[in-house]
Scaffold this motif. Structure first.
Motif, PDB file in Angstrom:
ATOM      1  N   UNK B 396       0.952  -1.199  -0.098  1.00  0.00           N
ATOM      2  CA  UNK B 396      -0.032   0.042   0.050  1.00  0.00           C
ATOM      3  C   UNK B 396       0.836   1.360   0.037  1.00  0.00           C
ATOM      4  N   UNK B 397       0.170   2.427  -0.463  1.00  0.00           N
ATOM      5  CA  UNK B 397       1.114   3.645  -0.159  1.00  0.00           C
ATOM      6  C   UNK B 397       0.060   4.769   0.056  1.00  0.00           C
ATOM      7  N   UNK B 398       0.597   6.090   0.604  1.00  0.00           N
ATOM      8  CA  UNK B 398      -0.263   6.990   1.035  1.00  0.00           C
ATOM      9  C   UNK B 398      -0.530   8.055  -0.180  1.00  0.00           C
ATOM     10  N   UNK B 399      -1.472   8.311  -0.395  1.00  0.00           N
ATOM     11  CA  UNK B 399      -1.736   9.532  -1.674  1.00  0.00           C
ATOM     12  C   UNK B 399      -1.657  10.854  -1.309  1.00  0.00           C
ATOM     13  N   UNK B 400      -1.755  11.749  -2.138  1.00  0.00           N
ATOM     14  CA  UNK B 400      -1.543  13.078  -1.747  1.00  0.00           C
ATOM     15  C   UNK B 400      -2.440  13.701  -0.520  1.00  0.00           C
ATOM     16  N   UNK B 401      -3.809  13.001  -0.436  1.00  0.00           N
ATOM     17  CA  UNK B 401      -4.606  13.551   0.203  1.00  0.00           C
ATOM     18  C   UNK B 401      -4.736  12.765   1.947  1.00  0.00           C
ATOM     19  N   UNK B 402      -3.626  11.974   1.715  1.00  0.00           N
ATOM     20  CA  UNK B 402      -3.381  11.517   2.930  1.00  0.00           C
ATOM     21  C   UNK B 402      -4.193  10.122   3.190  1.00  0.00           C
ATOM     22  N   UNK B 403      -4.873   9.683   2.201  1.00  0.00           N
ATOM     23  CA  UNK B 403      -5.571   8.383   2.370  1.00  0.00           C
ATOM     24  C   UNK B 403      -4.642   7.145   2.141  1.00  0.00           C
ATOM     25  N   UNK B 404      -4.659   5.860   2.737  1.00  0.00           N
ATOM     26  CA  UNK B 404      -3.853   4.824   2.336  1.00  0.00           C
ATOM     27  C   UNK B 404      -4.494   4.228   1.075  1.00  0.00           C
ATOM     28  N   UNK B 405      -3.728   3.939   0.152  1.00  0.00           N
ATOM     29  CA  UNK B 405      -4.298   3.166  -0.756  1.00  0.00           C
ATOM     30  C   UNK B 405      -3.711   1.911  -0.951  1.00  0.00           C
ATOM     31  N   UNK B 406      -4.555   0.778  -0.923  1.00  0.00           N
ATOM     32  CA  UNK B 406      -4.256  -0.727  -1.075  1.00  0.00           C
ATOM     33  C   UNK B 406      -3.805  -0.985  -2.393  1.00  0.00           C
ATOM     34  N   UNK B 407      -3.011  -2.107  -2.331  1.00  0.00           N
ATOM     35  CA  UNK B 407      -2.668  -2.711  -3.599  1.00  0.00           C
ATOM     36  C   UNK B 407      -3.688  -3.059  -4.451  1.00  0.00           C
ATOM     37  N   UNK B 408      -5.003  -3.221  -4.085  1.00  0.00           N
ATOM     38  CA  UNK B 408      -6.114  -3.288  -4.829  1.00  0.00           C
ATOM     39  C   UNK B 408      -6.562  -2.070  -5.445  1.00  0.00           C
ATOM     40  N   UNK B 409      -6.046  -1.106  -5.029  1.00  0.00           N
ATOM     41  CA  UNK B 409      -6.599   0.295  -5.368  1.00  0.00           C
ATOM     42  C   UNK B 409      -7.682   0.852  -4.594  1.00  0.00           C
ATOM     43  N   UNK B 410      -7.956   0.167  -3.426  1.00  0.00           N
ATOM     44  CA  UNK B 410      -9.087   0.838  -2.445  1.00  0.00           C
ATOM     45  C   UNK B 410      -8.396   1.737  -1.586  1.00  0.00           C
ATOM     46  N   UNK B 411      -9.323   2.762  -1.323  1.00  0.00           N
ATOM     47  CA  UNK B 411      -8.746   3.816  -0.394  1.00  0.00           C
ATOM     48  C   UNK B 411      -9.296   3.554   0.968  1.00  0.00           C
ATOM     49  N   UNK B 412      -8.262   3.904   1.932  1.00  0.00           N
ATOM     50  CA  UNK B 412      -8.672   3.505   3.287  1.00  0.00           C
ATOM     51  C   UNK B 412      -8.546   4.642   4.266  1.00  0.00           C
ATOM     52  N   UNK B 413      -9.262   4.929   5.128  1.00  0.00           N
ATOM     53  CA  UNK B 413      -9.090   5.965   6.353  1.00  0.00           C
ATOM     54  C   UNK B 413      -8.891   5.338   7.450  1.00  0.00           C
ATOM     55  N   UNK B 414      -7.773   5.263   7.971  1.00  0.00           N
ATOM     56  CA  UNK B 414      -7.277   4.567   9.013  1.00  0.00           C
ATOM     57  C   UNK B 414      -7.483   5.334  10.453  1.00  0.00           C
ATOM     58  N   UNK B 415      -8.180   6.481  10.431  1.00  0.00           N
ATOM     59  CA  UNK B 415      -8.538   7.216  11.410  1.00  0.00           C
ATOM     60  C   UNK B 415      -9.023   6.302  12.619  1.00  0.00           C
ATOM     61  N   UNK B 416      -8.736   6.450  13.918  1.00  0.00           N
ATOM     62  CA  UNK B 416      -9.189   5.715  15.094  1.00  0.00           C
ATOM     63  C   UNK B 416      -9.062   4.169  14.919  1.00  0.00           C
ATOM     64  N   UNK B 417      -8.132   3.872  13.736  1.00  0.00           N
ATOM     65  CA  UNK B 417      -7.939   2.328  13.879  1.00  0.00           C
ATOM     66  C   UNK B 417      -7.013   2.097  15.076  1.00  0.00           C
ATOM     67  N   UNK B 418      -7.532   0.807  15.713  1.00  0.00           N
ATOM     68  CA  UNK B 418      -6.700   0.323  17.069  1.00  0.00           C
ATOM     69  C   UNK B 418      -5.502  -0.472  16.485  1.00  0.00           C
ATOM     70  N   UNK B 419      -4.450  -0.346  17.069  1.00  0.00           N
ATOM     71  CA  UNK B 419      -3.380  -1.068  16.593  1.00  0.00           C
ATOM     72  C   UNK B 419      -2.260  -1.491  17.782  1.00  0.00           C
ATOM     73  N   UNK B 420      -1.598  -2.455  17.579  1.00  0.00           N
ATOM     74  CA  UNK B 420      -0.675  -2.498  18.579  1.00  0.00           C
ATOM     75  C   UNK B 420       0.782  -2.437  18.298  1.00  0.00           C
ATOM     76  N   UNK B 421       1.279  -1.529  19.011  1.00  0.00           N
ATOM     77  CA  UNK B 421       2.569  -0.602  18.847  1.00  0.00           C
ATOM     78  C   UNK B 421       3.961  -1.424  19.260  1.00  0.00           C
TER      79      UNK B 421
END
Lengths: 272, 502
Positions: B396-421
Motif C-alpha cells: 500500500x501507499x499514501x496518496x496526496x490527500x493522506x488516504x492509504x491506498x491498498x494494492x487493490x486500489x481501495x482507499x482507506x481511512x485509518x483514523x481511530x484504527x486500533x493497533x498494537x505498537x
C-alpha cells in the motif's frame, strides 16, 4: 560607647515599661485600695462587707454558675465540631474552620447587639423569664470560636498511629475515644476552658445587653461599686476585684491539674 | 508444613486512582517469620495495614485460618501491630501502656457448679492476671522494673521495646511489625534484630515484618517477599532470594550484583563479556538472557590465567574487602576481594559455573495499544508519534490527500484504527528537554547491565512505561521526553479488524 551597646535583652524594654505601667501598677493599686479604708488606714472591712451581704455572695455564685454552664456548653458543642474538622478527610475543612472562627473578626459589642435583635425576633427577649438563658446563649455564641480553635489545633496534631494502636489492641471506637482521644486532647480542653471561663465570669456587656440589665454578674457588681459615688467606692470595688482574681486563680489551678504535666508542647501551658 | 495462617487472595488497593497494591495473592504459614521487602512506595506497608485492618482492600479477600476477615475492624482481629514510630500512649505510664490491650481482653473461663455441671462464660482478666502478664512481657523485652516510668522519658530503643511488649502481651496469632527498627541507630538496630529473632523463636507466633533494608530481611526472615510497584517480585528463603534472584530488579535490590546481557550458545553455555562461560541452568538455545554475578563470586587472578582479561579501573577499601571495578571491553564488572589490586593494572577473572545466575530477559520490546490519528500518526503512551502506516498493508501507499491506498486500489481511512505498537528497547531516544520529544515522563528506574543502562521512563498521566536500553547514564526522577524514529515503530492491526477486511 559601652553604654550604647545594644543587646538583645533591650528588645524587651518596651514591653517591660508597658507591663509596669498598665499591669503591675494597677495591681498594686487594687491591692492597696482593697486593704485600706477611706482614710488610707489598713482594714479588712472591705472584704467582710462584701461577704456579709447575701446579694453579693449570690452574684458571685451566679457569675461562676453562668460561666460554668457557658464553658460546659461551649465544650459540648465545640468539641464534636473541632473533632470533625480535624479528623475528617473533608477537603474544605479549612473553609469550614474559617466559617466557625469568622465571628471573631466582628466586634464583640456589635455581635452581642446583633444577638439581642435575633433573640428579640425569636420572642425570647421580651418574655421576661429567659434572661439567664439569653445570657448563657450569648456567652456560648461569643466564646464558641475561641473554644473550637485550641481544640482543633490539638486534635489535628494527635498521632493517628496512637489511635490506630488503640484499635489494634482491641478497643472499640468509643473506648478509644474515652481512653485515648479525650485524654490526649486535654491540653486543648484546658486551653478552651481558660479562654471561655475567664471572660464569661466578668464580661457584663453580654449579661447587660442580653439579660435586659436584669442579670447582674460579678463584673457588673465591680463596675457598680466603682461608680457608686460612695466614700469607699474604690475600696469596695478593689476588694471584689481581688476576690475574683483569687477565685479565678484557684479555678485555673484546678483545671490545669487535669493536664498532663510533662506535655510542654501544649498551647497555653505554663500560663497557669 | 504448618497450616496457612493468613492468605491474601487477589488483594488490590488504590488511593486516588493510583494502585498501591495490585492483585496480590500470597499465603503465610503458621509460625513463619515473613518479611515484606521492597523500596519505599512498593505497597509493603499498605499490605501490612490491610492485614491489621487499618485499610480495607478495594477488592480481594484476606483469610485468617481460612475465615474471611476482610471486613473486620482492627479491634476484632487477633493481630497486633508494632508501629514504626512506636505509637505509645503518651498519657499512660509503661504499665498502663502494656496493660491497655489486656484490660480489654476477654477470656473464656470454664466453671463447675455444685451439681458438677460445667459452663463457660467470657470474663475480663483479673488485676492480678494482668499484672503478671505485664511483668512477663517486660521481662521479655529486658525492661523489668520500668512499670511506673513515664513513656515519654524513655529512649527510642526503650520505647520500641515497650511497643513490642504491648503487642506481644496480648498473645496475638500474628505480630505485624512495620519497619520497627527504622528509627534506631545502627548498633541498636543490629541488637534488636537478633532479639526479635530470638523472641520469634520463643513465642512461636507468626511474625510479618516490613522493611526496606535488605540486610535486615536476610538476617531475620524465614521467608522474604520482595515487592515492587504493588506486586510480588519473588517469594523465597533468604538464600534463594540472594542466590537465585528471579529478575534483575531482585538481584539489584538484594545486595550488589553485576548484570550483563548474554546469549545462550549451547548446552549449559552462556556467552557474555565476549566469552563463553559454563553454567548450571538449562535454557533455550539462542535465548537472550540477563546474567547475574555477585561481586563476591568473581575471582581475580593474574592476567592471562583466568577466563577473561580486563583493566582494573578503581579500587576502594571497604573494611573487610576491597571493591574493585574492572573494564572488560565495554562492560564493567564489580569485584569484591580481600586482595588488593591497584587501579591501572591488568588482571583476569574467573567465575564458577554455579555462581552464574541466568534470568529470562524481562523486557524484549515495548508493546502498547495505540490508535491511528487523522494525520497517519499513532497515538499511545500520552504521545503522538510519526510512523509508517503503510506497513499495515503490504504494497500500500499514501496518496496526496493522506488516504492509504491498498494494492487493490481501495482507499482507506485509518483514523481511530486500533493497533498494537511495538518498539525495541534500543530504538527509543531519551531527550533532556521535556518539550522536545513526542511524549514525556519521569525516570523511575535505572539498572546497570554491564555495558548499558536499562532505564524505565514512566509517563505522568497514564503511567505507561518506556523501557529503554541506552549507554548513557541518567538520573532517577529526572523528567525527560522520548523520541522514536518513525521507521522503528512497528505496527500491527488488532486481529479482529484484520479479519473484517479480509
Amino acid at each position: 560607647m559601652n553604654a550604647l551597646k545594644f543587646s538583645r535583652k533591650n528588645l524587651g524594654i518596651p514591653y517591660a515599661v508597658f507591663l509596669a505601667v498598665f499591669v503591675i501598677l494597677p495591681l498594686i493599686l487594687i491591692v492597696y485600695y482593697a486593704f485600706t479604708d477611706a482614710n488610707g488606714a489598713f482594714t479588712l472591712s472591705n472584704f467582710t462587707n462584701f461577704f456579709k451581704s447575701p446579694t453579693n455572695v449570690t452574684i458571685l455564685i451566679r457569675s461562676f454558675g453562668i460561666a460554668f454552664l457557658s464553658t460546659v456548653l461551649c465544650l459540648v458543642i465545640g468539641y464534636p465540631v473541632a473533632y470533625l474538622l480535624a479528623r475528617s478527610n473533608l477537603k474544605k475543612s479549612g473553609v469550614l474552620l474559617m466559617l466557625f472562627v469568622l465571628p471573631m473578626w466582628i466586634n464583640f459589642v456589635l455581635r452581642t447587639a446583633a444577638m439581642k435583635e435575633l433573640l428579640y425576633f425569636l420572642g425570647m427577649y421580651e418574655s421576661g423569664k429567659l434572661h439567664y438563658l439569653n445570657t448563657v446563649i450569648g456567652m456560648v455564641y461569643d466564646y464558641l470560636p475561641v473554644t473550637i480553635l485550641p481544640l482543633y489545633t490539638v486534635i489535628q496534631k494527635l498521632d493517628k498511629n496512637v489511635l490506630e494502636a488503640s484499635s489494634d489492641l482491641g478497643a472499640k471506637p468509643l473506648y478509644t475515644f474515652i481512653n485515648t482521644t479525650l485524654p490526649l486532647s486535654m491540653p486543648g480542653i484546658v486551653s478552651a476552658i481558660t479562654m471561655v471561663f475567664l471572660p464569661s465570669t466578668t464580661s457584663y456587656v453580654i449579661s447587660d445587653t442580653l439579660g435586659n440589665s436584669k442579670v447582674t454578674i460579678i463584673g457588673k457588681l465591680i463596675e457598680n461599686k466603682f461608680n457608686s459615688g460612695a466614700a469607699d467606692s474604690w475600696q469596695a470595688g478593689s476588694a471584689i476585684a481581688l476576690v475574683l482574681l483569687l477565685l479565678i486563680f484557684v479555678t485555673m489551678f484546678i483545671s490545669g491539674k487535669f493536664q498532663n504535666d510533662d506535655d510542654s508542647s501544649a498551647r497555653g501551658n505554663g500560663l497557669w | 508444613m504448618a497450616e496457612k495462617i493468613i492468605e491474601l487472595v487477589g488483594v488490590t488497593k488504590s488511593y486516588d486512582g493510583t494502585t498501591v497494591v495490585d492483585d496480590m495473592t500470597l499465603y503465610i504459614r503458621k509460625g513463619e517469620f515473613v518479611t515484606f521487602l521492597g523500596p519505599s512506595g512498593c505497597g509493603k506497608t499498605t499490605t501490612l495495614r490491610m492485614i491489621a485492618g487499618f485499610e480495607m482492600p478495594d477488592s480481594g479477600k484476606i483469610l485468617l485460618s481460612g475465615k474471611d476477615i476482610s471486613d473486620l475492624p482492627p479491634y476484632m482481629r487477633p493481630v497486633n501491630t508494632v508501629f514504626q514510630r512506636y505509637a505509645l500512649f503518651p498519657h499512660l505510664n509503661v504499665y498502663d501502656n502494656i496493660a491497655y490491650g489486656l484490660k480489654l481482653k476477654k477470656v473464656k473461663v470454664t466453671y463447675q457448679n455444685n451439681s458438677g455441671k460445667t459452663f463457660t462464660r467470657t470474663e475480663k482478666l483479673t488485676k492480678a492476671e494482668i499484672s503478671a502478664k505485664v511483668k512477663k512481657a517486660l521481662k521479655m523485652v529486658d525492661l523489668e522494673g520500668f512499670e511506673k516510668r513515664d513513656v515519654t522519658t524513655l529512649s527510642g530503643g526503650q520505647q520500641q521495646r515497650i511497643a513490642i511488649a504491648r503487642a506481644i502481651v496480648n498473645e496475638p496469632q500474628i505480630l505485624l511489625l512495620d519497619e520497627p527498627l527504622g528509627a534506631l541507630d545502627l548498633k541498636m538496630r543490629k541488637d534488636m534484630q537478633l532479639e526479635l529473632k530470638e523472641m520469634h523463636k520463643k513465642l512461636g507466633i507468626t511474625f510479618i515484618y516490613v522493611t526496606h533494608d535488605q540486610e535486615e530481611a536476610l538476617t531475620m526472615s524465614d521467608t522474604i517477599v520482595v515487592m515492587k510497584d504493588g506486586a510480588i517480585q519473588q517469594i523465597g528463603t533468604p538464600t534463594d532470594i540472594y542466590n537465585e534472584p528471579k529478575s534483575s530488579f531482585v538481584a539489584n535490590f538484594i545486595g550488589e550484583s553485576n548484570i550483563f546481557s548474554g546469549t545462550i550458545v549451547g548446552n549449559r553455555k552462556v556467552r557474555f563479556l565476549g566469552k563463553t562461560f559454563d553454567m548450571v541452568d538449562d535454557f533455550e538455545l539462542n535465548e537472550k538472557v540477563d546474567v547475574v554475578v555477585r561481586p563476591e563470586d568473581v575471582f581475580l587472578v593474574d592476567e592471562g590465567l583466568g577466563q577473561v582479561d580486563g583493566l582494573i579501573t578503581s579500587c576502594i577499601f571497604k573494611g573487610v574487602h576491597y571493591e574493585m571495578a574492572m573494564a572488560i571491553g565495554n562492560n564493567e564488572i564489580v569485584i569484591q576481594d580481600t586482595v588488593q589490586r591497584e587501579a591501572g593494572t591488568r588482571a583476569s577473572v574467573i567465575i564458577k559455573p554455579a555462581d552464574i545466575h541466568i534470568m529470562h530477559k524481562e523486557f524484549v520490546s515495548n508493546v502498547y495499544d495505540g490508535i491511528i490519528t487523522k494525520r497517519n500518526t499513532v497515538k499511545f503512551a500520552e504521545g503522538e508519534f510519526e510512523c509508517d502506516v503503510t506497513q499495515l498493508y503490504p504494497g500500500s501507499y499514501l496518496d496526496e490527500e493522506g488516504y492509504l491506498v491498498l494494492k487493490s486500489g481501495e482507499k482507506l481511512d485509518l483514523t481511530d484504527e486500533q493497533v498494537k505498537v511495538e518498539i525495541g528497547l534500543k530504538d527509543i531516544e531519551i531527550i533532556d528537554n521535556e518539550d522536545d520529544g513526542d511524549s514525556c515522563g519521569e525516570i523511575v528506574s535505572i539498572i546497570y547491565k554491564g555495558d548499558h543502562y536499562q532505564i524505565i521512563v514512566r509517563t505522568f498521566e497514564e503511567e505507561e512505561d518506556f523501557v529503554i536500553d541506552t549507554e548513557y547514564a541518567w538520573n532517577e526522577f529526572d523528567k525527560v521526553s522520548v523520541k522514536i524514529a518513525p521507521e522503528k515503530i512497528k505496527l500491527t492491526l488488532k486481529v479482529e479488524n484484520k479479519n473484517e477486511r479480509a
